[in-house]
Write an enzyme that holds these catalytic residues in place. Sequence first.
Site, PDB file in Angstrom:
ATOM      1  N   ASP A  15       0.949  -1.174  -0.173  1.00 22.39           N
ATOM      2  CA  ASP A  15      -0.203  -0.184   0.022  1.00 22.39           C
ATOM      3  C   ASP A  15       0.748   1.301  -0.027  1.00 22.39           C
ATOM      4  OD1 ASP A  15      -2.310  -1.312   0.039  1.00 22.39           O
ATOM      5  OD2 ASP A  15      -2.800  -1.114   2.150  1.00 22.39           O
ATOM      6  N   GLY A  41      -3.178  -5.323   1.073  1.00 20.51           N
ATOM      7  CA  GLY A  41      -3.957  -6.394   0.189  1.00 20.51           C
ATOM      8  C   GLY A  41      -5.006  -6.804   1.207  1.00 20.51           C
ATOM      9  N   ASN A 187     -20.243  -5.781   2.225  1.00 17.38           N
ATOM     10  CA  ASN A 187     -20.586  -4.582   3.004  1.00 17.38           C
ATOM     11  C   ASN A 187     -21.969  -4.240   2.495  1.00 17.38           C
ATOM     12  OD1 ASN A 187     -20.064  -3.145   0.486  1.00 17.38           O
ATOM     13  ND2 ASN A 187     -18.067  -2.626   1.119  1.00 17.38           N
ATOM     14  N   ASP A 255     -11.370  -5.422   6.639  1.00 23.10           N
ATOM     15  CA  ASP A 255     -10.339  -6.562   6.510  1.00 23.10           C
ATOM     16  C   ASP A 255     -10.115  -6.927   7.971  1.00 23.10           C
ATOM     17  OD1 ASP A 255     -10.216  -6.210   3.919  1.00 23.10           O
ATOM     18  OD2 ASP A 255      -8.543  -5.206   4.110  1.00 23.10           O
ATOM     19  N   SER A 285      -9.024  -0.204  14.443  1.00 20.51           N
ATOM     20  CA  SER A 285      -8.446   0.171  13.029  1.00 20.51           C
ATOM     21  C   SER A 285      -8.551   1.356  12.638  1.00 20.51           C
ATOM     22  CB  SER A 285      -8.751  -1.236  12.226  1.00 20.51           C
ATOM     23  OG  SER A 285      -9.704  -0.939  11.477  1.00 20.51           O
TER      24      SER A 285
HETATM   25  O1  RIB Z   1      -9.201  -3.280   2.145  1.00 21.75           O
HETATM   26  C1  RIB Z   1      -8.131  -2.389   1.908  1.00 21.75           C
HETATM   27  C2  RIB Z   1      -6.982  -3.018   1.010  1.00 21.75           C
HETATM   28  O2  RIB Z   1      -7.516  -2.935  -0.381  1.00 21.75           O
HETATM   29  C3  RIB Z   1      -5.856  -2.190   1.156  1.00 21.75           C
HETATM   30  O3  RIB Z   1      -4.788  -2.613   1.878  1.00 21.75           O
HETATM   31  C4  RIB Z   1      -5.488  -2.343  -0.485  1.00 21.75           C
HETATM   32  O4  RIB Z   1      -4.358  -2.893  -0.721  1.00 21.75           O
HETATM   33  C5  RIB Z   1      -6.596  -2.648  -1.269  1.00 21.75           C
HETATM   34  O5  RIB Z   1      -6.438  -3.653  -1.939  1.00 21.75           O
END
Ligand code: RIB
Length: 309
Positions: A15, A41, A187, A255, A285
């Site tokens: 990122d 990711g 979501n 995430d 987070s």
């Molecule tokens: O959900 C957030 C993620 O989505 C980020 O870390 C980025 O890499 C994207 O893929």
Amino acid sequence: MKQQHITVFGSFVVDLMSRAPHLPVPGETVKGSMFRIGPGGKGFNQGVAAKKAGADVTMVTKIRRDTFGNIALNTMKELNMDASHVFFSEKSETGAALIMVDENTSQNAIMVTLGACSEITEEDVDSIEETVKNSGYLLTQLETNVDAVERVVDMAHRYGVTVVLNTAPVQPISDELLKKVDIITPNEVEAEILTGIKVDNEGNAQKAAEYFFGKGIKTVVITLGKRGVFVSTAQKHGILPVPKVDVLDTTGAGDAFNGALVASLAEGKDIWEACVFANAAASISVTRLGTTPAMPVRSEIDRFLSEHK
Ligand code: RIB
């Protein structure tokens, strides 16, 4: 109950995050106020979230042996995560996400180039059969190549492993895949795109859940941002609210939720308790910058829960 093993199958990208007073419109250059580079990711974020929440996790992803790939390996080493199920591409670079965050509204715009993690082959998936078979849960998303997701979900389903599918980034999903999913976690936007039903109140959320029940899924969890999370099973449905926090960066909140959700389920908690735990992880987070580095550790989640009863 003995803690069950979790396989997290998904993307790793680096990122590249910038914050600025507003997001640029096409053709505009905006001066950023800060820049950060770090692991990300959706798959990797979820794997780290589960691990930091206390779960026994195997992370499956694909990178290249390059500078960005080393960020994945170094992070896994720091967190004491098993890297034996990380595959290496000879073809493409490790992926990257360009993340722009508006520092006033916390809204973001993301452009992700998946690179190596969109090249998970049939052979890669077949090589993790023993690990999947010995897991209680498989957590996956739609950010790697979907044929690999379909293959690993099919494998998990065959062995009776509980399959949790986070539908991000949203895209059409075949009925063949959906019928092997036990718990789906879109979501509200993804739920609307997948079902055609606008999830703007509890009644409509339940209609969207019924759409997924019709596809063979038993548990539907729709995250509603600051409104909380809608949970629906054959027995019961309802919205669990989230506590109010000072939001700094919402990137990766979903995430944090998914990783912590499965960590809690793997400890034997029911879906309701697990969603309360996952809400706490996601709430923490969003008070931090970044994605993987923003995932809370177990003691932070437990403290948050005791302070927000
Ligand atoms: O959900 C957030 C993620 O989505 C980020 O870390 C980025 O890499 C994207 O893929």
